[in-house]
Design a protein around this motif. Structure first.
Motif, PDB file in Angstrom:
ATOM      1  N   THR A   1      -4.762  13.220   1.598  1.00  0.00           N
ATOM      2  CA  THR A   1      -3.912  11.957   1.237  1.00  0.00           C
ATOM      3  C   THR A   1      -4.378  11.345   0.104  1.00  0.00           C
ATOM      4  OG1 THR A   1      -5.032  10.565   2.893  1.00  0.00           O
ATOM      5  CG2 THR A   1      -3.135  11.865   3.532  1.00  0.00           C
ATOM      6  N   VAL A   2      -3.627  10.430  -0.830  1.00  0.00           N
ATOM      7  CA  VAL A   2      -4.038   9.657  -1.637  1.00  0.00           C
ATOM      8  C   VAL A   2      -3.516   8.274  -1.531  1.00  0.00           C
ATOM      9  CG1 VAL A   2      -2.317  10.296  -3.380  1.00  0.00           C
ATOM     10  CG2 VAL A   2      -4.613   9.297  -4.034  1.00  0.00           C
ATOM     11  N   SER A   3      -4.108   7.071  -1.699  1.00  0.00           N
ATOM     12  CA  SER A   3      -3.253   5.820  -1.490  1.00  0.00           C
ATOM     13  C   SER A   3      -3.419   5.100  -2.768  1.00  0.00           C
ATOM     14  CB  SER A   3      -3.861   5.200  -0.284  1.00  0.00           C
ATOM     15  OG  SER A   3      -3.704   5.716   0.879  1.00  0.00           O
ATOM     16  N   LEU A   4      -2.701   3.987  -2.876  1.00  0.00           N
ATOM     17  CA  LEU A   4      -2.706   3.016  -3.870  1.00  0.00           C
ATOM     18  C   LEU A   4      -2.563   1.774  -3.192  1.00  0.00           C
ATOM     19  CD1 LEU A   4      -3.283   2.796  -7.134  1.00  0.00           C
ATOM     20  CD2 LEU A   4      -0.355   2.538  -7.154  1.00  0.00           C
ATOM     21  N   GLN A   5      -3.589   1.021  -3.206  1.00  0.00           N
ATOM     22  CA  GLN A   5      -3.563  -0.486  -2.863  1.00  0.00           C
ATOM     23  C   GLN A   5      -3.082  -1.508  -3.901  1.00  0.00           C
ATOM     24  OE1 GLN A   5      -3.764  -1.668   0.419  1.00  0.00           O
ATOM     25  NE2 GLN A   5      -3.274  -3.755  -0.347  1.00  0.00           N
ATOM     26  N   MET A   6      -1.918  -2.088  -3.678  1.00  0.00           N
ATOM     27  CA  MET A   6      -1.413  -3.049  -4.851  1.00  0.00           C
ATOM     28  C   MET A   6      -1.792  -4.385  -4.411  1.00  0.00           C
ATOM     29  SD  MET A   6       1.690  -0.369  -6.211  1.00  0.00           S
ATOM     30  CE  MET A   6       2.565  -0.946  -4.924  1.00  0.00           C
TER      31      MET A   6
ATOM     32  N   THR B   1      -6.298  -0.325  -6.288  1.00  0.00           N
ATOM     33  CA  THR B   1      -7.247   0.498  -6.055  1.00  0.00           C
ATOM     34  C   THR B   1      -6.721   1.791  -5.413  1.00  0.00           C
ATOM     35  OG1 THR B   1      -8.671  -1.430  -5.373  1.00  0.00           O
ATOM     36  CG2 THR B   1      -9.333   0.700  -4.623  1.00  0.00           C
ATOM     37  N   ILE B   2      -7.072   2.898  -5.972  1.00  0.00           N
ATOM     38  CA  ILE B   2      -6.703   4.180  -5.803  1.00  0.00           C
ATOM     39  C   ILE B   2      -7.880   5.016  -4.684  1.00  0.00           C
ATOM     40  CG2 ILE B   2      -7.615   5.449  -7.816  1.00  0.00           C
ATOM     41  CD1 ILE B   2      -5.152   7.209  -7.632  1.00  0.00           C
ATOM     42  N   SER B   3      -7.506   5.572  -3.664  1.00  0.00           N
ATOM     43  CA  SER B   3      -8.494   6.079  -2.852  1.00  0.00           C
ATOM     44  C   SER B   3      -7.942   7.331  -2.298  1.00  0.00           C
ATOM     45  CB  SER B   3      -8.789   5.308  -1.717  1.00  0.00           C
ATOM     46  OG  SER B   3      -7.563   4.936  -0.872  1.00  0.00           O
ATOM     47  N   ARG B   4      -8.809   8.305  -2.053  1.00  0.00           N
ATOM     48  CA  ARG B   4      -8.479   9.593  -1.443  1.00  0.00           C
ATOM     49  C   ARG B   4      -8.995   9.969  -0.365  1.00  0.00           C
ATOM     50  NH1 ARG B   4      -8.815  14.498  -5.579  1.00  0.00           N
ATOM     51  NH2 ARG B   4      -7.619  15.731  -4.009  1.00  0.00           N
ATOM     52  N   ASP B   5      -8.436  10.569   0.818  1.00  0.00           N
ATOM     53  CA  ASP B   5      -9.080  11.218   1.737  1.00  0.00           C
ATOM     54  C   ASP B   5      -8.911  12.684   1.968  1.00  0.00           C
ATOM     55  OD1 ASP B   5      -9.708  12.252   4.483  1.00  0.00           O
ATOM     56  OD2 ASP B   5      -9.254  10.219   5.391  1.00  0.00           O
TER      57      ASP B   5
ATOM     58  N   ARG C   1       0.812  -1.208  -0.122  1.00  0.00           N
ATOM     59  CA  ARG C   1       0.046  -0.166  -0.012  1.00  0.00           C
ATOM     60  C   ARG C   1       0.939   1.235  -0.039  1.00  0.00           C
ATOM     61  NH1 ARG C   1      -5.144   1.092   0.944  1.00  0.00           N
ATOM     62  NH2 ARG C   1      -5.990   2.999   1.962  1.00  0.00           N
ATOM     63  N   LEU C   2       0.587   2.114  -1.104  1.00  0.00           N
ATOM     64  CA  LEU C   2       1.685   3.525  -1.169  1.00  0.00           C
ATOM     65  C   LEU C   2       0.699   4.480  -0.753  1.00  0.00           C
ATOM     66  CD1 LEU C   2       2.796   2.995  -4.708  1.00  0.00           C
ATOM     67  CD2 LEU C   2       3.958   2.214  -2.434  1.00  0.00           C
ATOM     68  N   SER C   3       1.360   5.220   0.041  1.00  0.00           N
ATOM     69  CA  SER C   3       0.282   6.569   0.682  1.00  0.00           C
ATOM     70  C   SER C   3       0.994   7.785   0.207  1.00  0.00           C
ATOM     71  CB  SER C   3       0.540   6.457   2.182  1.00  0.00           C
ATOM     72  OG  SER C   3      -0.460   5.478   2.512  1.00  0.00           O
TER      73      SER C   3
END
Length: 120
Positions: free
Chosen positions: A77-82, A68-72, A19-21
């Motif tokens: 923040t933005v995250s990338l679940q790989m 999956t990309i998501s943002r808060d 998971r990248l943040s």
């Protein structure tokens, strides 16, 4: 001026997950498209995923169904679940943003990059 700081890269075996943040500091990035791009050695930088809202996302064909990309917005923040990572996902991953409505590829602010290595 918005600054971006990535975290979460590393070494993982094929089939594993990371998971990248990315944290945006400075001016709020609410009116920006946030994205993850990657660059493998000897290859051009490519757009992996982008998000404006939860219902407005883009994924490269190579990662659809796995990332999956998501943002808060509250935390900026933005995250990338790989998931199900493959050796061909090995690259330096960059967080970037561009104003909504800017041309595709017109990312104006970049993070420093984080290395993702998928290898057994």
């Amino acid at each position: 001026q918005v600054q971006l700081v990535e975290s979460g890269g590393g070494l993982v075996q094929p089939g594993g997950s990371l998971r990248l943040s990315c944290a945006a500091s400075g001016r709020a990035a609410a009116n920006y498209v946030m994205a993850w791009l990657r660059q493998a050695p000897g290859q051009d930088r490519e757009l992996v995923a982008a998000i404006y809202t939860a219902s407005s996302t883009y994924y490269a064909d190579a990662v659809k169904g796995r990332f999956t990309i998501s943002r808060d917005l509250a935390k900026n923040t933005v995250s990338l679940q790989m998931n199900n990572l493959k050796p061909e996902d090995t690259a330096v991953y960059y967080c970037a943003l561009k104003p909504r409505g800017a041309p595709p590829g017109a990312y104006s602010t970049w993070g420093q990059g984080t290395q993702v290595t998928v290898s057994s």
